[in-house]
Design a protein around this motif. Sequence first.
Motif, PDB file in Angstrom:
ATOM      1  N   ASP A 145      -7.019  -0.420  -4.242  1.00  0.00           N
ATOM      2  CA  ASP A 145      -7.475   0.903  -4.684  1.00  0.00           C
ATOM      3  C   ASP A 145      -6.302   1.777  -5.125  1.00  0.00           C
ATOM      4  O   ASP A 145      -6.461   2.671  -5.971  1.00  0.00           O
ATOM      5  CB  ASP A 145      -8.238   1.604  -3.563  1.00  0.00           C
ATOM      6  CG  ASP A 145      -9.595   0.970  -3.279  1.00  0.00           C
ATOM      7  OD1 ASP A 145     -10.072   0.181  -4.120  1.00  0.00           O
ATOM      8  OD2 ASP A 145     -10.168   1.250  -2.205  1.00  0.00           O
ATOM      9  N   ALA A 146      -5.135   1.533  -4.532  1.00  0.00           N
ATOM     10  CA  ALA A 146      -3.943   2.309  -4.899  1.00  0.00           C
ATOM     11  C   ALA A 146      -3.285   1.791  -6.171  1.00  0.00           C
ATOM     12  O   ALA A 146      -2.295   2.365  -6.639  1.00  0.00           O
ATOM     13  CB  ALA A 146      -2.938   2.298  -3.750  1.00  0.00           C
ATOM     14  N   TYR A 176      -4.899  -1.300  -0.638  1.00  0.00           N
ATOM     15  CA  TYR A 176      -3.803  -1.639  -1.551  1.00  0.00           C
ATOM     16  C   TYR A 176      -4.302  -1.750  -2.989  1.00  0.00           C
ATOM     17  O   TYR A 176      -3.707  -1.184  -3.925  1.00  0.00           O
ATOM     18  CB  TYR A 176      -3.167  -2.954  -1.099  1.00  0.00           C
ATOM     19  CG  TYR A 176      -2.218  -3.569  -2.091  1.00  0.00           C
ATOM     20  CD1 TYR A 176      -1.008  -2.960  -2.403  1.00  0.00           C
ATOM     21  CD2 TYR A 176      -2.530  -4.779  -2.712  1.00  0.00           C
ATOM     22  CE1 TYR A 176      -0.127  -3.533  -3.315  1.00  0.00           C
ATOM     23  CE2 TYR A 176      -1.664  -5.369  -3.612  1.00  0.00           C
ATOM     24  CZ  TYR A 176      -0.464  -4.737  -3.920  1.00  0.00           C
ATOM     25  OH  TYR A 176       0.397  -5.305  -4.823  1.00  0.00           O
ATOM     26  N   ARG A 225       0.918   3.784  -3.279  1.00  0.00           N
ATOM     27  CA  ARG A 225       0.496   5.176  -3.106  1.00  0.00           C
ATOM     28  C   ARG A 225       1.571   6.163  -3.530  1.00  0.00           C
ATOM     29  O   ARG A 225       1.279   7.342  -3.749  1.00  0.00           O
ATOM     30  CB  ARG A 225       0.088   5.409  -1.651  1.00  0.00           C
ATOM     31  CG  ARG A 225      -1.254   4.785  -1.298  1.00  0.00           C
ATOM     32  CD  ARG A 225      -1.596   4.994   0.166  1.00  0.00           C
ATOM     33  NE  ARG A 225      -2.930   4.486   0.465  1.00  0.00           N
ATOM     34  CZ  ARG A 225      -3.448   4.412   1.700  1.00  0.00           C
ATOM     35  NH1 ARG A 225      -2.728   4.832   2.741  1.00  0.00           N
ATOM     36  NH2 ARG A 225      -4.664   3.941   1.889  1.00  0.00           N
ATOM     37  N   THR A 265       0.831  -1.204   0.000  1.00  0.00           N
ATOM     38  CA  THR A 265       0.000   0.000   0.000  1.00  0.00           C
ATOM     39  C   THR A 265       0.863   1.251   0.000  1.00  0.00           C
ATOM     40  O   THR A 265       0.622   2.201  -0.768  1.00  0.00           O
ATOM     41  CB  THR A 265      -0.940  -0.002   1.216  1.00  0.00           C
ATOM     42  OG1 THR A 265      -1.748  -1.187   1.184  1.00  0.00           O
ATOM     43  CG2 THR A 265      -1.835   1.219   1.222  1.00  0.00           C
ATOM     44  N   ASN A 266       1.892   1.279   0.850  1.00  0.00           N
ATOM     45  CA  ASN A 266       2.794   2.436   0.888  1.00  0.00           C
ATOM     46  C   ASN A 266       3.497   2.637  -0.453  1.00  0.00           C
ATOM     47  O   ASN A 266       3.636   3.772  -0.925  1.00  0.00           O
ATOM     48  CB  ASN A 266       3.817   2.261   2.006  1.00  0.00           C
ATOM     49  CG  ASN A 266       3.293   2.663   3.368  1.00  0.00           C
ATOM     50  OD1 ASN A 266       3.163   3.843   3.666  1.00  0.00           O
ATOM     51  ND2 ASN A 266       2.973   1.679   4.197  1.00  0.00           N
TER      52      ASN A 266
END
Length: 417
Positions: free
Chosen positions: A215-216, A213, A27, A23-24
Amino acid sequence: MTSTETADTIVVGAGVVGLAIGTNLARRGVRVAILDELPPASGASYGNSGFLVADTAMPVALPGMYRKVPSWLLDPEGPLRVRPNYLPSALPFLLRWLHSSRAAQVRLSSDAMRKLHEPTFDEWKALVGPKVYDSLIRRTGQVYLWEGEGASSTPMEDELRARHGINVEKLTPGDIQEIYPGITRDISRAMLIPGNGHTTNPGRLCGELLQAYLDAGGQVLHERVQRVWSSDGGWRLMTTSGQTRLSNRVVVAAGAWSHRLLKPLGIDVPLESERGYHVVLPNPSVELSMPILHKSGFFGINSMEMGIRLAGTVEISGLEATPDPVRCEVLVRKAKRLFPELRHDAPRMWMGHRPSVPDTVPVIGPVPGQPGLFTCFGHGHCGLTAGPASAKLVVQQMLGDEIAIDTEPYSISRFTH
């Protein structure tokens, strides 16, 4: 076998740590794929106690603990079990675990854990958003209980809490009865750690992290990684799909299985599965306003959306041994001693693998001599708490960010040199 360039970065492991890393990265515009043969967050990330211990940074091995190990092993309801046929394999890890109980090492480990635990609530909110956070996370505190008379914690535990400025409130017998109606009067000693909290559903929380995650722009591939090796300035991964995945960077975040991927590269980490059990008691007659860590009973109890979850014990038996339902039955007996009038529907049992290293400090960061290879595993009992900050740290290392904390305590080099 064909070769496919899958992503700029491949994360091996779809537990809470791998999902938070993904996720990080996603993004920040990194093309990332997570590989795992199991559904995301279906292992220890799903089956844990749900405790979020922002104000607890206590290594598993503490000074003097070695004196208790023989009695624990002889007690059928004790907190530690080592299956005899696995003892030769486990012995090197256990000896290093005992060596890590030295006071100087415990202080170093606790300091490193504190930096990952303290920001957990903020990091979770950043990952899943305020709406999901408010629906699934409660920072209402956590209560430690003891039976009988005596000291309520060891001198080292008291020292570490003071070292980190952690607020602790002593509870009277009257407080205990008021907070937990129906609890046995055998419990007369307790303390509240108001800075801790819990989630009401670890599986659903991790499911929301998976959605963040995706969605990113992240990708999940349901494949087991069989081998990782460097090639042409990047990395190749042999998987059960019959393809060889290619990537510039790889993060090994495969929990208790991480050692198997690193060892063929000549990287030998003392990683062991501390097999943990949980039991869910559906439709319980008791609901807890705050989770309990029963310190003399060595188990946790937490009210969740699906009922009361009992979790605890450590079993050292490797990754392949079949679960032992007796460990779950012990948890139920202990809960009914704690709440004598507890009623519930048929228990649901589970066993999973906590990825543990001897000093209780996760292995985070680049692997020396292996450009593009990173690790993030070994969170033991605290993956749900430390996972978000660990993920942020390894992403900062990967992308060359300025980092506010000393990364050396988490380096794999402490085991490989």
